[in-house]
Design a protein around this motif. Structure first.
Motif, short mmCIF file in Angstrom:
data_model
loop_
_atom_site.label_atom_id
_atom_site.label_comp_id
_atom_site.label_asym_id
_atom_site.label_seq_id
_atom_site.Cartn_x
_atom_site.Cartn_y
_atom_site.Cartn_z
N LEU A 1 0.31 -1.36 -6.69
CA LEU A 1 0.50 -2.45 -5.74
C LEU A 1 -0.56 -2.34 -4.67
N TRP B 1 2.28 -4.58 0.37
CA TRP B 1 3.54 -3.88 0.63
C TRP B 1 4.20 -4.44 1.89
N LEU C 1 9.50 -7.80 -2.85
CA LEU C 1 8.53 -7.63 -3.93
C LEU C 1 8.96 -8.40 -5.18
#
Length: 262
Positions: free
Chosen positions: A77, A82, A95
């Protein structure tokens, strides 16, 4: 004649029965909270467990990298994607909603982080745990039964013991050894060994590598068993002894010299 009936005894929690229901329980308090389907946060010396209706929804420890590190360290990621928050269930929900990670990949990474931190949170401690009742959100991913977390923690302890029974390298600064005929190492072990400098500990190396701390402990135990590293002795060096200035010794020397002069 008046008959006085003896009141029934107050109920007492049967601690022996509790251990019989959960053989090898690492935390009787945690088992009791699971039975009560409690919701809140269990704070222990080396980590914290978040419970929702008696099941573990999140675990954290200063000795284990968090989910954010595991996801962003190797490009799973992008760091900018994030959702920077301490609320891991909320982060996983964002997410998934944004479609940034497949559900299966996120589930595996999140379970890896939970079991990793849970291993340290359930480590033997010198202080009692404290539980704060409150609210907790289970999040979009499944919670982990307390018995499952304890069983996995025991399995990991046994694995480390089979590899190398001395746990002193798990938390101490590590130094490299220089065996006469060093055995070959794997690329994973080489990455750990390259960061051994007499200052870093195994959890610090794990964070730098973006790996679960337990996996790094496995490499450290194997390297210790092979004689390639050891814990640095952090015991303070005792101060030198003061010089002897006993006046009785000086007097005896003067008497000896006087007798020899007769």
């Amino acid at each position: 004649m008046t008959v006085v009936e003896t009141p029934p005894p107050l109920p007492v929690r049967d601690r022996t029965a509790l251990h019989e229901r959960v053989p090898g329980a690492l935390s009787p308090m945690l088992i009791r909270l699971a039975e009560e389907r409690a919701t809140g946060v269990l704070v222990r010396e080396h980590g914290t467990l978040h419970l929702a209706e008696g099941r573990v929804v999140h675990a954290e420890s200063p000795l284990a990298p968090g989910l954010d590190v595991l996801l962003t360290a190797h490009g799973t990621l992008d760091a900018a994607a994030w959702p920077w928050t301490d609320d891991i269930p909320a982060a996983t929900h964002r997410l998934l909603t944004a479609g940034l990670l497949p559900r299966g990949a996120l589930e595996l990474s999140r379970l890896s982080a939970l079991y990793d931190a849970g291993y340290f949170a359930l480590a033997p401690s010198s202080t009692p745990g404290r539980f704060r009742y409150g609210t907790a959100v289970a999040g979009p991913l499944r919670a982990v039964p307390v018995t499952g977390l304890e069983r996995e923690t025991l399995r990991r302890r046994e694995l480390l013991h089979r590899i190398w029974p001395d746990p002193s390298a798990d938390g101490a600064p590590l130094i490299r050894a220089d065996p006469v005929a060093p055995p070959p190492v794997t690329p994973r072990q080489r990455a750990v060994l390259d960061r051994v400098d007499g200052v870093r500990t195994a959890p610090q190396i794990a964070r730098e590598l973006g790996r679960p701390a337990f996996h790094t402990l496995v490499d450290v135990r194997r390297l210790a068993a092979a004689g390639l590293l050891a814990p640095r002795n952090t015991a303070p060096v005792p101060p030198p002894l003061p010089p002897v200035t006993d006046p009785d010794i000086a007097l005896l020397k003067r008497l000896r010299d006087a007798l020899e002069a007769l």
